[in-house]
Scaffold this motif. Structure first.
Motif, PDB file in Angstrom:
ATOM      1  N   GLY A   1       2.765  -6.874   2.171  1.00  0.00           N
ATOM      2  CA  GLY A   1       4.131  -6.693   1.697  1.00  0.00           C
ATOM      3  C   GLY A   1       4.447  -5.280   1.239  1.00  0.00           C
ATOM      4  N   LEU A   2       3.739  -4.298   1.767  1.00  0.00           N
ATOM      5  CA  LEU A   2       3.967  -2.896   1.391  1.00  0.00           C
ATOM      6  C   LEU A   2       4.970  -2.253   2.352  1.00  0.00           C
ATOM      7  CD1 LEU A   2       0.243  -1.870   0.690  1.00  0.00           C
ATOM      8  CD2 LEU A   2       1.944  -2.731  -0.933  1.00  0.00           C
ATOM      9  N   GLU A   3       5.299  -0.991   2.091  1.00  0.00           N
ATOM     10  CA  GLU A   3       6.195  -0.221   2.945  1.00  0.00           C
ATOM     11  C   GLU A   3       5.428   0.957   3.542  1.00  0.00           C
ATOM     12  OE1 GLU A   3      10.529  -0.164   1.364  1.00  0.00           O
ATOM     13  OE2 GLU A   3       9.262  -0.076  -0.429  1.00  0.00           O
ATOM     14  N   PRO A   4       4.715   0.727   4.632  1.00  0.00           N
ATOM     15  CA  PRO A   4       3.834   1.755   5.194  1.00  0.00           C
ATOM     16  C   PRO A   4       4.546   3.051   5.576  1.00  0.00           C
ATOM     17  CG  PRO A   4       3.287  -0.387   6.103  1.00  0.00           C
ATOM     18  CD  PRO A   4       4.564  -0.559   5.348  1.00  0.00           C
ATOM     19  N   TYR A   5       5.808   2.970   6.067  1.00  0.00           N
ATOM     20  CA  TYR A   5       6.532   4.199   6.432  1.00  0.00           C
ATOM     21  C   TYR A   5       6.674   5.099   5.214  1.00  0.00           C
ATOM     22  CZ  TYR A   5      10.712   2.646   3.993  1.00  0.00           C
ATOM     23  OH  TYR A   5      11.590   2.266   3.007  1.00  0.00           O
ATOM     24  N   LEU A   6       6.936   4.496   4.061  1.00  0.00           N
ATOM     25  CA  LEU A   6       7.094   5.257   2.819  1.00  0.00           C
ATOM     26  C   LEU A   6       5.750   5.812   2.353  1.00  0.00           C
ATOM     27  CD1 LEU A   6       8.668   6.237   0.344  1.00  0.00           C
ATOM     28  CD2 LEU A   6       8.369   3.951  -0.655  1.00  0.00           C
ATOM     29  N   LEU A   7       4.719   4.984   2.386  1.00  0.00           N
ATOM     30  CA  LEU A   7       3.384   5.428   1.968  1.00  0.00           C
ATOM     31  C   LEU A   7       2.909   6.577   2.847  1.00  0.00           C
ATOM     32  CD1 LEU A   7       1.797   1.904   1.398  1.00  0.00           C
ATOM     33  CD2 LEU A   7       2.412   3.555  -0.375  1.00  0.00           C
TER      34      LEU A   7
ATOM     35  N   MET B   1       2.456   7.265  -4.713  1.00  0.00           N
ATOM     36  CA  MET B   1       1.737   6.279  -3.899  1.00  0.00           C
ATOM     37  C   MET B   1       1.107   5.206  -4.781  1.00  0.00           C
ATOM     38  SD  MET B   1      -0.121   8.283  -0.746  1.00  0.00           S
ATOM     39  CE  MET B   1      -0.298   6.811   0.269  1.00  0.00           C
ATOM     40  N   GLU B   2       0.590   5.607  -5.931  1.00  0.00           N
ATOM     41  CA  GLU B   2       0.015   4.625  -6.849  1.00  0.00           C
ATOM     42  C   GLU B   2       1.086   3.642  -7.320  1.00  0.00           C
ATOM     43  OE1 GLU B   2      -2.595   4.295 -10.989  1.00  0.00           O
ATOM     44  OE2 GLU B   2      -1.925   6.267 -10.293  1.00  0.00           O
ATOM     45  N   LYS B   3       2.260   4.142  -7.647  1.00  0.00           N
ATOM     46  CA  LYS B   3       3.356   3.279  -8.090  1.00  0.00           C
ATOM     47  C   LYS B   3       3.809   2.330  -6.979  1.00  0.00           C
ATOM     48  CE  LYS B   3       5.128   6.633 -11.446  1.00  0.00           C
ATOM     49  NZ  LYS B   3       6.230   7.590 -11.760  1.00  0.00           N
ATOM     50  N   GLU B   4       3.676   2.791  -5.729  1.00  0.00           N
ATOM     51  CA  GLU B   4       4.072   1.958  -4.597  1.00  0.00           C
ATOM     52  C   GLU B   4       2.929   1.036  -4.135  1.00  0.00           C
ATOM     53  OE1 GLU B   4       7.027   1.668  -3.437  1.00  0.00           O
ATOM     54  OE2 GLU B   4       7.976   3.318  -4.547  1.00  0.00           O
ATOM     55  N   LYS B   5       1.908   0.908  -4.984  1.00  0.00           N
ATOM     56  CA  LYS B   5       0.817  -0.067  -4.806  1.00  0.00           C
ATOM     57  C   LYS B   5      -0.058   0.202  -3.583  1.00  0.00           C
ATOM     58  CE  LYS B   5       3.346  -3.653  -7.301  1.00  0.00           C
ATOM     59  NZ  LYS B   5       3.862  -5.047  -7.306  1.00  0.00           N
ATOM     60  N   ILE B   6      -0.391   1.475  -3.360  1.00  0.00           N
ATOM     61  CA  ILE B   6      -1.262   1.807  -2.237  1.00  0.00           C
ATOM     62  C   ILE B   6      -2.625   1.122  -2.361  1.00  0.00           C
ATOM     63  CG2 ILE B   6      -2.068   3.936  -3.367  1.00  0.00           C
ATOM     64  CD1 ILE B   6      -1.784   3.234   0.438  1.00  0.00           C
TER      65      ILE B   6
ATOM     66  N   TYR C   1      -2.941   7.883   6.951  1.00  0.00           N
ATOM     67  CA  TYR C   1      -2.255   8.273   5.715  1.00  0.00           C
ATOM     68  C   TYR C   1      -2.597   7.313   4.572  1.00  0.00           C
ATOM     69  CZ  TYR C   1       0.775  11.685   8.100  1.00  0.00           C
ATOM     70  OH  TYR C   1       1.269  12.770   8.790  1.00  0.00           O
ATOM     71  N   CYS C   2      -2.633   6.016   4.869  1.00  0.00           N
ATOM     72  CA  CYS C   2      -2.934   5.037   3.827  1.00  0.00           C
ATOM     73  C   CYS C   2      -4.371   5.183   3.331  1.00  0.00           C
ATOM     74  CB  CYS C   2      -2.689   3.624   4.345  1.00  0.00           C
ATOM     75  SG  CYS C   2      -0.935   3.198   4.502  1.00  0.00           S
ATOM     76  N   ARG C   3      -5.298   5.438   4.253  1.00  0.00           N
ATOM     77  CA  ARG C   3      -6.693   5.648   3.839  1.00  0.00           C
ATOM     78  C   ARG C   3      -6.820   6.886   2.957  1.00  0.00           C
ATOM     79  NH1 ARG C   3      -9.735   4.037   9.552  1.00  0.00           N
ATOM     80  NH2 ARG C   3     -10.273   1.917   8.949  1.00  0.00           N
ATOM     81  N   LEU C   4      -6.125   7.945   3.337  1.00  0.00           N
ATOM     82  CA  LEU C   4      -6.145   9.166   2.532  1.00  0.00           C
ATOM     83  C   LEU C   4      -5.577   8.882   1.147  1.00  0.00           C
ATOM     84  CD1 LEU C   4      -6.399  12.258   2.147  1.00  0.00           C
ATOM     85  CD2 LEU C   4      -4.104  12.464   3.130  1.00  0.00           C
ATOM     86  N   GLY C   5      -4.444   8.199   1.118  1.00  0.00           N
ATOM     87  CA  GLY C   5      -3.811   7.895  -0.160  1.00  0.00           C
ATOM     88  C   GLY C   5      -4.679   7.024  -1.051  1.00  0.00           C
ATOM     89  N   LYS C   6      -5.302   5.993  -0.470  1.00  0.00           N
ATOM     90  CA  LYS C   6      -6.171   5.123  -1.266  1.00  0.00           C
ATOM     91  C   LYS C   6      -7.342   5.899  -1.854  1.00  0.00           C
ATOM     92  CE  LYS C   6      -7.510   0.936  -0.563  1.00  0.00           C
ATOM     93  NZ  LYS C   6      -8.083  -0.298   0.040  1.00  0.00           N
ATOM     94  N   SER C   7      -7.901   6.791  -1.065  1.00  0.00           N
ATOM     95  CA  SER C   7      -9.028   7.600  -1.540  1.00  0.00           C
ATOM     96  C   SER C   7      -8.614   8.487  -2.708  1.00  0.00           C
ATOM     97  CB  SER C   7      -9.573   8.450  -0.389  1.00  0.00           C
ATOM     98  OG  SER C   7     -10.583   9.317  -0.841  1.00  0.00           O
ATOM     99  N   LYS C   8      -7.490   9.159  -2.561  1.00  0.00           N
ATOM    100  CA  LYS C   8      -7.012  10.072  -3.604  1.00  0.00           C
ATOM    101  C   LYS C   8      -6.620   9.312  -4.870  1.00  0.00           C
ATOM    102  CE  LYS C   8      -7.195  14.011  -1.280  1.00  0.00           C
ATOM    103  NZ  LYS C   8      -8.070  15.130  -1.690  1.00  0.00           N
TER     104      LYS C   8
END
Length: 444
Positions: free
Chosen positions: A381-387, A399-404, A426-433
């Motif tokens: 239920g996330l918004e991948p285009y935004l992430l 990204m944290e607020k958007e529940k990555i 992008y999502c993998r990068l965001g989760k790592s950071k």
């Protein structure tokens, strides 16, 4: 009507080229390289040194913390060094190198094929034995099994859910394991039920494996409390949260543990490994691996020793085809491209996929057209285009607020994107950071 999960999902081509190929025993490698970090959590700590002689089943590294797992030798021979090697993720990781001499096993391991049904151990004794055998989740996440079998005191297990979905395209290892070892798997499920103190278990199998559903249902009828649940084919149904939703219609909340639904989830391969560990005193030292690809001469399922070079398994299937574009560790949706074929197999190695040049080329990346296909496909239920846009602009706080951290990295968003946006990257990068940021805050 067949059950499935309620949010998102996609339908990639299955390409189960190695389906119904019998499990072949791979040759013992001349040299084995056994990684110390084959699981989520702290890497194992070596208990052997250069020059030590080991047998098949000898413990060579002990758990490095509460969330960790022991490592055992899959071969017999001499330890030549403890050094770094590039693993399937592309990073150099510490490993134990062993020169193979013969094939001598620890005498405590029962190598017979006789089925052992009765288990008179207590739940605590079962968990201890599983920990000693170094069992981890074999579905890919590699979470130490003994930890998952001991949920926090605030939660109570109500049922066991067995993941026999194998929703990744191309992979057939779990399917063939069910066809050849249904009875052992059932005993393993009973042992896991006893360990988590529940009296019911559900085995989820997608409807593209009718033979496995039929066989497992027949065998399960002789075991109290075990039900086989046929599921609609939809990726990523093998995700822990998606499988719980599909089978018991309960949703795991954002940031919550799966046990909050009352379910403990284990992979079908893990159930088989638990049977061998508890009933046969056999540590986790080998596993079934699918080696496949459209141009590969002989797509196959192998029972391979942990630490076998992937090159050896590829050669056993006829070698690398001329039109090879990429070699993927795992399946095409969540797997990662290997930097070379000397990468050793590990406990989490479910497959090796040889992709053709045509298959492996990514399409030209274009601007997002706001079609929302990625939003519809996301099973969380996330918004991948935004992430993706936030990662591209290094806005990791947002990204944290958007529940990555809820992202399960299934790749459904990237698969469905008509403009070829690298959303999974992008999502993998965001989760790592974001994960690094969270750990830094907690350390203060």
């Amino acid at each position: 009507m067949l059950k499935t999960f309620s949010i998102g999902g996609v339908h990639p081509h299955e390409n189960k080229l190695s389906a119904h190929q019998p499990i072949l025993t791979a040759a013992v490698p001349e040299k084995a390289v056994i990684l110390l970090g084959q699981h989520i959590g702290a890497p194992a700590k070596p208990v052997v040194a250069k020059g030590d002689l080991v047998k098949v089943g000898t413990k060579i590294a002990e758990a490095g913390g509460f969330v960790s797992a022991a490592i055992h030798s899959s071969v017999s021979g001499k330890v030549t060094k403890i050094d770094a090697i590039v693993d399937a993720s592309g990073y150099a990781k510490p490993a134990i190198f062993i020169d193979v001499e013969g094939d001598e096993w620890e005498e405590t391991i029962n190598r017979t094929t006789t089925l052992v049904k009765e288990c008179n151990l207590t739940a605590e004794e079962i968990v201890k034995k599983i920990a000693e055998a170094g069992i981890v989740g074999l579905g890919g996440a590699c979470f130490p099994t003994q930890v998952k079998l001991c949920p926090p005191p605030a939660f109570k297990a109500e049922c066991l859910v067995i993941n026999a979905v194998e929703c990744e395209p191309y992979l057939t290892a779990d399917h063939q394991l069910m066809l050849e070892h249904a009875e052992e798997i059932m005993v393993g499920v009973c042992i896991l039920m006893k360990a988590v103190k529940v009296n019911k278990a559900f085995i989820g199998i997608e409807n593209n494996k009718p033979d496995a559903i039929q066989l497992m249902t027949k065998v399960a009828s002789n075991y109290a409390g075990i039900n086989v649940v046929p599921l609609k084919v939809k990726y990523p149904q093998g995700g822990e949260k998606q499988l719980i939703d599909a089978i018991i219609s309960r949703q795991v909340g954002s940031g919550a543990l799966p046990i909050s639904t009352g379910a403990v989830v284990q992979n079908v391969g893990t159930a088989f490994a638990v049977y061998e560990a508890v009933q046969k005193n056999k540590p986790l030292l080998e596993r079934v691996i699918t080696v496949t690809g459209k141009s590969l001469a002989k797509p196959s399922n192998f029972l391979a020793r942990i630490g076998t070079p992937m090159k050896q398994l590829i050669e056993a299937c006829g070698g690398l085809p001329e039109d090879t574009g990429k070699i993927i560790g795992g399946g095409p949706m969540m797997g990662k491209a290997l930097v070379n074929t000397d990468v050793p197999t590990a406990k989490g190695s479910s497959g090796i996929l040889i992709m053709t040049n045509k298959e492996s080329k990514r399409g030209q990346v274009r601007n997002c057209i706001r079609c929302s296909k990625c939003v519809s496909a996301c099973p969380m239920g996330l918004e991948p285009y935004l992430l993706g846009a936030l990662a591209e602009n290094t806005d990791f706080e947002r990204m944290e607020k958007e529940k990555i951290m809820d992202c399960i990295e299934c790749g459904s968003c990237q698969f469905t994107c008509p403009t070829n946006r690298p959303l999974l990257d992008y999502c993998r990068l965001g989760k790592s950071k974001v994960g690094t940021m969270i750990r830094a805050r907690q350390a203060k």
